[in-house]
Design a protein around this motif. Sequence first.
Motif, short mmCIF file in Angstrom:
data_model
loop_
_atom_site.label_atom_id
_atom_site.label_comp_id
_atom_site.label_asym_id
_atom_site.label_seq_id
_atom_site.Cartn_x
_atom_site.Cartn_y
_atom_site.Cartn_z
N TRP A 84 0.60 -1.04 -0.07
CA TRP A 84 0.12 -0.13 0.07
C TRP A 84 0.81 1.06 0.07
O TRP A 84 0.83 2.24 -0.74
CB TRP A 84 -1.15 0.01 1.46
CG TRP A 84 -1.74 1.09 1.28
CD1 TRP A 84 -2.97 1.05 0.71
CD2 TRP A 84 -1.68 2.52 1.95
NE1 TRP A 84 -3.60 2.53 0.98
CE2 TRP A 84 -2.93 3.19 1.90
CE3 TRP A 84 -0.32 2.77 2.69
CZ2 TRP A 84 -2.99 4.39 2.37
CZ3 TRP A 84 -0.67 4.11 3.26
CH2 TRP A 84 -1.68 5.07 2.90
N TRP A 85 1.76 1.27 0.75
CA TRP A 85 2.81 2.43 0.91
C TRP A 85 3.53 2.64 -0.22
O TRP A 85 3.61 3.96 -0.71
CB TRP A 85 3.73 2.10 2.16
CG TRP A 85 4.72 3.33 2.52
CD1 TRP A 85 5.67 3.71 2.01
CD2 TRP A 85 4.15 4.41 3.29
NE1 TRP A 85 6.27 4.81 2.56
CE2 TRP A 85 5.28 5.15 3.39
CE3 TRP A 85 3.03 4.50 4.44
CZ2 TRP A 85 5.21 6.42 4.29
CZ3 TRP A 85 3.12 5.73 5.33
CH2 TRP A 85 4.31 6.61 5.25
N LYS A 86 3.90 1.90 -0.77
CA LYS A 86 4.71 1.78 -2.28
C LYS A 86 3.43 2.56 -3.25
O LYS A 86 4.16 3.32 -3.92
CB LYS A 86 5.19 0.44 -2.89
CG LYS A 86 6.59 0.28 -1.88
CD LYS A 86 7.28 -0.79 -2.66
CE LYS A 86 8.58 -1.03 -2.12
NZ LYS A 86 8.83 -2.12 -1.55
N ALA A 126 -0.26 10.55 3.46
CA ALA A 126 -0.60 9.01 3.71
C ALA A 126 -0.23 8.70 5.04
O ALA A 126 0.91 9.19 5.36
CB ALA A 126 -0.01 8.24 2.85
N GLN A 127 -0.77 7.83 5.88
CA GLN A 127 -0.19 7.23 7.10
C GLN A 127 -0.86 5.99 7.15
O GLN A 127 -1.99 5.60 6.81
CB GLN A 127 -0.80 8.27 7.93
CG GLN A 127 -0.92 7.71 9.48
CD GLN A 127 -0.97 8.82 10.78
OE1 GLN A 127 0.02 8.81 11.44
NE2 GLN A 127 -1.92 9.68 10.59
N ILE A 128 -0.19 5.12 7.95
CA ILE A 128 -0.49 3.66 8.57
C ILE A 128 -0.22 3.80 9.96
O ILE A 128 0.81 4.03 10.44
CB ILE A 128 0.49 2.81 8.03
CG1 ILE A 128 0.35 2.57 6.37
CG2 ILE A 128 0.08 1.45 8.44
CD1 ILE A 128 1.21 1.68 5.80
N GLY A 129 -1.23 3.37 10.80
CA GLY A 129 -1.13 3.40 12.05
C GLY A 129 -2.56 2.56 12.82
O GLY A 129 -3.52 2.76 12.32
N GLN A 166 -5.01 1.11 10.22
CA GLN A 166 -5.41 1.70 9.20
C GLN A 166 -4.41 2.17 8.36
O GLN A 166 -3.44 2.48 8.65
CB GLN A 166 -6.63 2.94 9.58
CG GLN A 166 -7.80 2.64 10.31
CD GLN A 166 -8.77 3.80 10.31
OE1 GLN A 166 -8.16 4.70 10.95
NE2 GLN A 166 -10.24 3.68 10.19
N MET A 167 -4.77 2.10 7.03
CA MET A 167 -3.87 2.72 6.06
C MET A 167 -4.99 3.80 5.34
O MET A 167 -5.76 3.65 4.62
CB MET A 167 -3.50 1.84 4.92
CG MET A 167 -2.58 0.61 5.63
SD MET A 167 -1.86 -0.61 4.41
CE MET A 167 -3.54 -1.38 3.90
N GLU A 168 -4.56 5.08 5.80
CA GLU A 168 -5.27 6.25 5.27
C GLU A 168 -4.67 7.26 4.29
O GLU A 168 -3.34 7.60 4.76
CB GLU A 168 -6.23 6.78 6.39
CG GLU A 168 -6.95 6.03 7.17
CD GLU A 168 -7.96 6.86 8.01
OE1 GLU A 168 -9.09 6.58 7.98
OE2 GLU A 168 -7.50 7.60 8.96
N MET A 169 -5.26 7.79 3.33
CA MET A 169 -4.60 8.97 2.88
C MET A 169 -5.62 10.05 2.60
O MET A 169 -6.88 9.86 2.11
CB MET A 169 -4.33 8.34 1.25
CG MET A 169 -3.33 9.10 0.42
SD MET A 169 -4.24 10.68 -0.25
CE MET A 169 -5.41 9.55 -1.54
N ILE A 222 2.21 12.62 -3.18
CA ILE A 222 1.83 12.20 -1.89
C ILE A 222 2.99 11.95 -0.96
O ILE A 222 3.94 11.28 -1.38
CB ILE A 222 0.91 10.75 -2.07
CG1 ILE A 222 -0.26 11.13 -3.06
CG2 ILE A 222 0.30 10.44 -0.85
CD1 ILE A 222 -1.21 9.95 -3.12
N VAL A 223 2.96 12.46 0.24
CA VAL A 223 4.11 12.14 1.29
C VAL A 223 3.38 11.26 2.53
O VAL A 223 2.25 11.51 2.69
CB VAL A 223 4.72 13.47 1.75
CG1 VAL A 223 5.54 14.21 0.66
CG2 VAL A 223 3.63 14.30 2.45
#
Length: 512
Positions: free
Chosen positions: A50-52, A241-244, A265-268, A61-62
């Motif tokens: 997802w992050w990639k 973007a963030q995963i947490g 969650q993986m949110e953007m 997107i950062v």
Amino acid sequence: MSDEIFKKIVSHAKEYGFVFQSSEIYDGLSAVYDYAQNGVLLKNNIKDYWWKSMVQLNDNIVGIDSAIFSHPTTWKASGHVDAFNDPMIDNKDSKKRYRADNLIEDYIQKVEGKINKEKKKQHKRFGENFDEKTFLLTNPKVLKYQKEIDLVNKRFSEALNKDNLEELKNIIEDCGIVCSISGTKNWTDVKQFNLMFKTQLGSTESNSTDLFLRPETAQGIFLNYLNVQKTGRMKIPFGIAQIGKAFRNEIVARQFIFRMREFEQMEMQFFIKPGTQMKWYEYWKKIRLNWHLSLGLDKSNYRFHDHEKLAHYADAACDIEFNFPFGFKELEGIHSRTDFDLGNHEKFSTKQIKYFDPSDNSKFTPYVLETSIGVDRMFLAIFSSSLKYEKLDDGTERTVLKIPYILSPHKVAILPLVKKDGLPEYCRKIKDKLKLKFSTVYDEKDAIGRRYRRQDAIGTPFCVTIDHQTIDDDTVTIRDRDSMKQDRIHVKEIHSFLDSSLDINNWLLNSD
Ligand code: ATP
């Protein structure tokens, strides 16, 4: 899919070191789970994929990693203190608590199931000649079911939109919904229940402040919007973007890792100009569906579902639903959040959160398009749809976890045919060369057939076997998990074989 199959999925996850019930030695903590030695690898691979796709592939997107705690006013401004509720209802006989909306949704799904059953029956009867479209439009039984679904749906969405808790109870009673434990219709009134966990900051009671464990990661992004925009010199449109971890005191936590009280969650959040939100909404719907499809699971596993009731912050919202073992349910949400969050943080903090657009000298509070997916639900989607029981030509059965290769916990297993004659030492050398780049396991216990089965059961795409011929000519066999085909290749070719088979470009950039 039956309960039986779901039970098998849960027990496979435990038996093969993917997911354990939290605090099992104390009889477990409800709706909290731990990821085990193989599970954590699969989970990390999902997050990485997802992050990639979000951060690495998109120049605009950062990523960030904000704290779980934030100033308590955050949750007042975001609306969660006042409106992050679920409607709950209790059965007076069994004392079991339910989510009122879930009871109604499950009822609708049951009636949909009846339509599907009729469809299947006719399909079986008429085979190729079955005209499904005409059947659905004309069969009296189907029409009756469909009418009921439409009616309940209409009442349900009106009740949700007006927060009419009494009507929710009426629907439950009118549909004759019974408690699965007591079998009775003896229901309490429907009440709202806030899902946030509260805790305290500070050493004494008198000077402590109430804090909330975040129920979504998104607010951490909104709080950092100005800092990121300025320090990153970001130009709209851009995303963060963030995963947490997120925490929700779910009323009914069931279905394994589908609904947990602590989850990830993986949110953007994509910041855009007001008025462009529908364009970006359609754009992100397409991009996100393609991300799912890039993993190669069957298209029929996914469908879009528009929200009946929009959350307090949204002007358009839908879910990508996945065909879980218990039916189609939300896997990911795509929400047009307007300027609700930034606007409210501006109001509550009294700090200006505006964007100046030099292209037309306009100044505005950005609108936001959000994509939000649960890591654990994604894990369950992959895991449950990958678990297969296959009959083999020789009459035996194998259990194989057909996880997309790119997500598999281990990429390759190195196996000596026998535990002697220098074969284990040869294996070790191969493993040492591969292990930093590809998660590699070594296994020398039991007959080779059983070792293949063990790797199949944890989803390892390739097994490399070292035999006596290897000592003579440096060739090994490499076995493919899905086809079970074995090829003999030179030991020097293993690395490039894995490199090309597991090249992320072949997945992420494969949009169809
Ligand atoms: P649901 O309707 O199933 O309660 P939601 O609409 O409240 O979900 P969102 O607030 O949109 O969910 O959260 C975004 C994503 O976070 C969901 O699509 C889901 O994948 C994940 N998620 C939400 N709640 C949970 C939970 N309790 N356990 C695991 N994942 C969750």
